[in-house]
Design a protein around this motif. Structure first.
Motif, short mmCIF file in Angstrom:
data_model
loop_
_atom_site.label_atom_id
_atom_site.label_comp_id
_atom_site.label_asym_id
_atom_site.label_seq_id
_atom_site.Cartn_x
_atom_site.Cartn_y
_atom_site.Cartn_z
N ASP A 3 4.54 18.28 22.48
CA ASP A 3 3.97 17.08 21.86
C ASP A 3 3.34 17.50 20.54
OD1 ASP A 3 2.99 14.54 21.42
OD2 ASP A 3 1.13 14.96 22.49
N GLN A 4 3.91 17.04 19.45
CA GLN A 4 3.40 17.38 18.13
C GLN A 4 2.86 16.12 17.46
OE1 GLN A 4 6.68 19.13 16.08
NE2 GLN A 4 6.23 21.16 16.87
N THR A 5 1.67 16.24 16.93
CA THR A 5 1.11 15.14 16.15
C THR A 5 0.76 15.68 14.78
OG1 THR A 5 -1.12 15.57 16.93
CG2 THR A 5 0.17 13.94 18.15
N HIS A 6 0.89 14.85 13.79
CA HIS A 6 0.51 15.25 12.45
C HIS A 6 -0.22 14.10 11.79
CE1 HIS A 6 4.19 13.02 11.61
NE2 HIS A 6 3.76 12.88 10.37
N GLU A 7 -1.15 14.45 10.97
CA GLU A 7 -1.88 13.42 10.24
C GLU A 7 -1.30 13.31 8.84
OE1 GLU A 7 -6.04 13.18 10.36
OE2 GLU A 7 -6.17 13.99 12.37
N ILE A 8 -1.21 12.08 8.37
CA ILE A 8 -0.71 11.84 7.03
C ILE A 8 -1.91 11.86 6.08
CG2 ILE A 8 0.45 10.16 5.55
CD1 ILE A 8 1.88 9.17 8.09
N PRO A 9 -1.84 12.61 5.00
CA PRO A 9 -2.96 12.64 4.06
C PRO A 9 -3.24 11.24 3.53
CG PRO A 9 -1.29 14.26 3.46
CD PRO A 9 -0.74 13.45 4.59
N THR A 10 -4.53 10.92 3.40
CA THR A 10 -4.95 9.60 2.94
C THR A 10 -5.85 9.73 1.73
OG1 THR A 10 -4.83 8.77 5.21
CG2 THR A 10 -6.11 7.47 3.64
N VAL A 11 -5.53 8.99 0.70
CA VAL A 11 -6.36 8.94 -0.50
C VAL A 11 -7.17 7.65 -0.41
CG1 VAL A 11 -6.35 8.80 -3.02
CG2 VAL A 11 -4.61 10.16 -1.83
N CYS A 12 -8.50 7.78 -0.34
CA CYS A 12 -9.38 6.61 -0.26
C CYS A 12 -10.00 6.35 -1.63
CB CYS A 12 -10.47 6.83 0.78
SG CYS A 12 -9.83 7.00 2.44
N CYS A 13 -10.18 5.08 -1.95
CA CYS A 13 -10.78 4.73 -3.23
C CYS A 13 -11.56 3.43 -3.09
CB CYS A 13 -9.71 4.61 -4.32
SG CYS A 13 -8.55 3.25 -4.06
N GLU A 14 -12.34 3.13 -4.09
CA GLU A 14 -13.07 1.86 -4.15
C GLU A 14 -12.12 0.78 -4.66
OE1 GLU A 14 -16.18 1.19 -3.08
OE2 GLU A 14 -16.14 3.24 -2.32
N PRO A 15 -12.37 -0.49 -4.31
CA PRO A 15 -11.46 -1.56 -4.76
C PRO A 15 -11.28 -1.62 -6.27
CG PRO A 15 -12.95 -2.39 -3.08
CD PRO A 15 -13.40 -1.00 -3.41
N GLY A 16 -12.32 -1.32 -7.04
CA GLY A 16 -12.21 -1.35 -8.50
C GLY A 16 -11.33 -0.26 -9.06
N GLU A 17 -11.07 0.79 -8.28
CA GLU A 17 -10.24 1.91 -8.71
C GLU A 17 -8.83 1.86 -8.11
OE1 GLU A 17 -12.51 5.15 -7.20
OE2 GLU A 17 -14.17 4.84 -8.58
N TRP A 18 -8.51 0.78 -7.42
CA TRP A 18 -7.25 0.65 -6.68
C TRP A 18 -6.03 0.91 -7.55
CZ3 TRP A 18 -5.25 0.67 -2.05
CH2 TRP A 18 -4.08 0.00 -1.75
N ARG A 19 -5.91 0.17 -8.63
CA ARG A 19 -4.72 0.28 -9.49
C ARG A 19 -4.63 1.66 -10.13
NH1 ARG A 19 -1.66 -3.44 -12.45
NH2 ARG A 19 0.02 -2.27 -13.39
N GLN A 20 -5.76 2.19 -10.64
CA GLN A 20 -5.75 3.51 -11.27
C GLN A 20 -5.37 4.60 -10.26
OE1 GLN A 20 -8.14 1.27 -11.35
NE2 GLN A 20 -8.98 1.04 -13.40
N THR A 21 -5.86 4.46 -9.02
CA THR A 21 -5.53 5.45 -8.00
C THR A 21 -4.05 5.41 -7.67
OG1 THR A 21 -7.75 5.24 -7.06
CG2 THR A 21 -6.08 6.23 -5.66
N LEU A 22 -3.48 4.20 -7.56
CA LEU A 22 -2.05 4.08 -7.29
C LEU A 22 -1.22 4.67 -8.43
CD1 LEU A 22 -1.89 0.51 -5.72
CD2 LEU A 22 -1.56 2.69 -4.53
N GLU A 23 -1.63 4.42 -9.67
CA GLU A 23 -0.93 4.98 -10.82
C GLU A 23 -0.98 6.51 -10.81
OE1 GLU A 23 -2.89 3.04 -14.08
OE2 GLU A 23 -1.60 1.27 -13.96
N ARG A 24 -2.15 7.06 -10.48
CA ARG A 24 -2.31 8.51 -10.43
C ARG A 24 -1.42 9.12 -9.35
NH1 ARG A 24 -5.21 11.59 -7.16
NH2 ARG A 24 -6.52 9.87 -6.45
N VAL A 25 -1.44 8.53 -8.14
CA VAL A 25 -0.64 9.04 -7.04
C VAL A 25 0.85 8.93 -7.36
CG1 VAL A 25 -0.06 8.67 -4.60
CG2 VAL A 25 -2.44 8.64 -5.33
N ARG A 26 1.25 7.84 -8.00
CA ARG A 26 2.65 7.70 -8.41
C ARG A 26 3.02 8.80 -9.41
NH1 ARG A 26 6.66 3.07 -9.17
NH2 ARG A 26 8.13 4.00 -10.61
#
Length: 180
Positions: A3-26
């Motif tokens: 039984d193997q489980t893995h966690e997917i990395p998660t980038v958390c941000c504030e709502p005001g930084e949503w678009r900038q965070t998505l652009e950075r991750v892209r």
């Protein structure tokens, strides 16, 4: 079998930084959009609201990996749309708007700029995936879950004790709520 489980990395941000965070991750290579959805956390002790989550992949050959980008928005708040980054997000934003009531600023689908109905019929009132949404079908029909003791038996046995009070499904208000 292991039984193997893995966690997917998660980038958390504030709502005001949503678009900038998505652009950075892209820009970091996560250019394949998988889905966008929300999770109702309005009953959370700290910062009640809705967790909006985007799942992305980096499809670079030999380096396939995935990540989540997540933010928590308050009830009634909006987020910047990610349709300018991934046009495939249009359907997901419409669904999230319709099911949770979360709006997306700058939404663009074929120049409409407006979130249209996607799944629910015209005139439908409410957001069905919110925890506060009452299922009308459950309020107007008796709950079929538990059978009453002694109900419907034709085996000629002695009558059962008085029936228990009727059970209500989760999310159905009590009798004082109104007519059924």
């Amino acid at each position: 079998m292991t039984d193997q489980t893995h966690e997917i990395p998660t980038v958390c941000c504030e709502p005001g930084e949503w678009r900038q965070t998505l652009e950075r991750v892209r820009g970091e290579g996560f250019d394949f959009f998988d889905f966008l959805t929300a999770v109702d956390q309005t009953d959370a002790d700290e910062r009640p609201g809705f967790d909006v989550v985007v799942h992305l992949y980096d499809m670079t050959p030999g380096a396939l990996c995935e990540t989540f980008v997540q933010t928590r928005v308050a009830d009634g708040a909006t987020l910047a749309s990610c349709t300018p980054l991934w046009s495939g997000a249009a359907w997901h934003e419409r669904e999230t708007y319709e099911m949770f009531g979360i709006g997306f600023d700058g939404y663009s689908e074929a120049g409409s700029g407006k979130l249209r109905k996607l799944l629910l019929p015209d005139g439908f009132d409410g957001n069905p995936l919110r925890k506060s949404f009452v299922l009308v079908a459950r309020a107007s029909k008796p709950w079929p879950g538990a059978k009453e003791p002694g109900g419907g038996g034709t085996d000629g046995a002695k009558p059962a004790r008085a029936p228990r009070r009727r059970l209500q499904p989760p999310g159905v208000p009590d009798e004082s709520w109104g007519p059924r």
